[in-house]
Design an enzyme around this catalytic site. Structure first.
Site: not given
Length: 582
Positions: A60, A97, A153, A319
């Site tokens: 981020d 992500c 992730h 984002k």
């Protein structure tokens, strides 16, 4: 009128701050010697030996959140490494992500892995497709030692999904998308909290208390200290920072005490800690004899979130959006092996390109049968030649909410413009459907402004479902040319249709109740056994068929010990107020 007042106020506050002092960085966290002071200790350089590859990824970090982009955040180490290497100013990542990480590690677009919608959430029985050959697997085939430290992730519902089963010799970090920086607790909704710090395939109990950026840096330095520099090494340091929650140690906030935006103040401190971490790793590369034959890559995973202190100014969006602020990434390459250094590259580069580029550098093989969407861009990075990449499919997401005003008619019966999609071809960029919030948010805008203020500029004018920009001449996406150049719109819609014909079904299953940390000793981790049969969900994101849920759940409960129940109770009690956003 309100928009101009808002922007003016923000810019005035930005300009009035100036650059802040860096004197109060804690000396105990920094190495005592500058990372460039190693005269007489350089290892023997062997050009034919495969290079060591160190890949830094931040989470981020916005386009404006680095010193050399004119930021109010001080990043002396990153600025120096970028200045002595190659700055990538036409570099693209994904807006969130999981997609960025999946494309880095497979070299494939989201539409070719089934991960084109959202992220992989902790309770979803989903992960990076097991039939994909990963970047670390390719590097290991070429003789590399492969290590990952930090945020994964990419799913963990089965052991086969874990980093150590996907090509990494060792792993130390968190499997979910967001954790507390000190306690390593991760929440996926109210009452769904658990511990998330893992060593290899085991839970790393008792490691809480140390700030994650420092902990991960320490681990990388230990790897370097123990490794033989004559064997090629790949380290993927995937920082949790600067993702929420905003939890910097207090000492790092002091240099930014003049910032009026509290979220920006904490965020800036966390970026400074990342800069310090990169300094310490680079120092260790030199100290232990790796640097002269190394390639260092720095990349963010997606754009910044202005609500949480990030800034993509002057780019549009944030984002989670397909505007430039969501997908144009920070990136640079630093290496003694670069033939042309100290320059800015405008070559078109996408995050999928690292796979073939690094495999080729390592002496590995990449063939057409691998079905990669990435290109080997090393000649463009090292020598300044033209990039082999001519276009980027940012994504096609059939599960995203359809735009109300989109239709096949609006897409010249080539493409349904209600579908969220974005593509760049040459200088042109086309967006359809709902690309996400398209605001231009100056630095230092207060994070607690009323929500409707963020929509003032975006809400002006008719609601579109097709946008066309010349992003080379208009990188800030101020001038929509879709009505003036319908010929270009048609060409790019045809490219979307072409790519869509190669898309695989979306993998986005429903949450599995067995994933709860309450059934797994209080920690997040794999919950589906190897022997359990599963069938794929449908292309609309339906749940997988689960053949033995009740039996498995009962079995889990029987295996739980009393101390595990007690530990889980207190952990849940202490983390109930947490609401970390993934």
């Amino acid at each position: 009128m309100a928009v101009h007042a808002l922007t003016g106020l923000s810019l005035v506050s930005l300009l009035s701050l100036g650059y802040l002092s860096w004197d109060s960085v804690k000396p105990d966290q920094m190495e005592n010697e500058p990372f460039s002071d190693f005269k007489g200790r350089k290892p023997e350089f062997k050009p034919r030996q495969p290079p060591h590859i160190i890949f830094f990824m931040t989470d981020d970090q916005g386009f404006h959140d680095i010193g050399y982009h004119g930021s109010d955040i001080r990043t002396p180490t990153l600025d120096k490494l970028a200045a002595e290497g190659v700055k990538l100013e036409n570099y693209y990542v994904q807006p969130i992500c999981t997609p960025s990480r999946s494309q880095l590690i497979t070299g494939r677009y989201q539409i070719h892995t089934g991960l084109q919608h959202s992220i992989i959430r902790p309770r979803q029985p989903n992960c990076l497709p097991l039939d994909q050959v990963t970047l670390p697997q390719k590097l290991r085939e070429a003789g590399y030692a492969t290590h990952m430290v930090g945020k994964w992730h990419l799913g963990f519902y089965k052991k086969e999904c874990l980093p150590t089963r996907r090509g990494f010799d060792t792993y130390f970090g968190s499997l979910t998308g967001s954790v507390d920086y000190y306690t390593y607790e991760s929440c996926d909704g109210p009452g769904q909290c658990g511990y998330d710090l893992h060593e290899g395939e085991s839970v790393a109990w008792g490691r809480g208390g140390k700030y994650s950026t420092h902990l991960y840096t320490q681990r990388v330095r230990k790897i370097l200290a123990a490794h033989d520099p004559h064997r090629p090494l790949f380290i993927f340091l995937s920082f949790q920072a600067v993702h929420t929650p905003l939890q910097p140690p207090k000492g790092y906030i002091y240099p930014y005490r003049g910032m009026g935006n509290v979220a920006r103040r904490k965020y800036a401190a966390m970026v400074s800690i990342v800069d310090e971490a990169v300094h310490n790793v680079t120092y260790a590369l030199r100290k232990y004899g790796f640097y002269q034959n190394s390639v260092i890559i720095f990349s963010t995973d997606n754009g910044g979130q202005p609500f949480m202190g990030g800034s993509n100014w002057p780019l549009r969006g944030r984002k989670g959006t397909y505007w430039e602020g969501g997908v144009r990434g920070l990136g640079f390459v630093h290496s003694p092996l670069l033939r042309r250094r100290r320059r800015v590259s405008r070559a078109l580069v996408h995050i999928t390109d690292w796979y073939p580029t690094l495999v080729a550098l390592a002496g590995g093989n990449v063939s057409l049968s691998d079905g990669l969407d990435g290109h080997d861009v090393w000649p463009a990075l090292s020598e300044g030649s033209e990039s082999p990449r001519l276009e980027i499919l940012h994504n096609i997401d059939p599960l995203h909410s359809r735009a109300k005003h989109g239709s096949w008619q609006a897409g010249f019966r080539i493409w349904d413009t209600a579908v969220q999609a974005a593509i760049r071809v040459g200088d042109w960029k086309l967006l359809t459907g709902d690309p996400g919030h398209g605001d231009w948010v100056p630095p230092q805008v207060l994070a607690n402004f009323p929500g409707n203020w963020w929509n003032l500029e975006r809400g002006a004018g008719p609601r579109n479902t097709v946008w066309l920009f010349n992003v080379t001449g208009d990188p800030y996406e101020r001038h929509d040319l879709s009505s003036q150049r319908p010929d270009v719109v048609k060409e790019l819609l045809a490219r979307l249709a072409h790519h869509n014909r190669t898309a695989v079904a979306v993998r986005y299953p429903d949450n599995d109740p067995r994933a709860s940390p309450d059934f797994n000793g209080g920690a997040w981790g794999p919950w589906v056994g190897d022997e359990e049969r599963e069938t794929e969900g449908n292309s609309l994101g339906g749940a997988r068929h689960r053949t033995s849920w009740k039996k498995s759940k009962t079995k889990k409960k029987k295996k739980k010990c009393k101390i595990c129940k007690l530990r889980s109770f207190f952990r849940k009690l202490n983390t109930r107020i947490m609401s970390n956003k993934i």
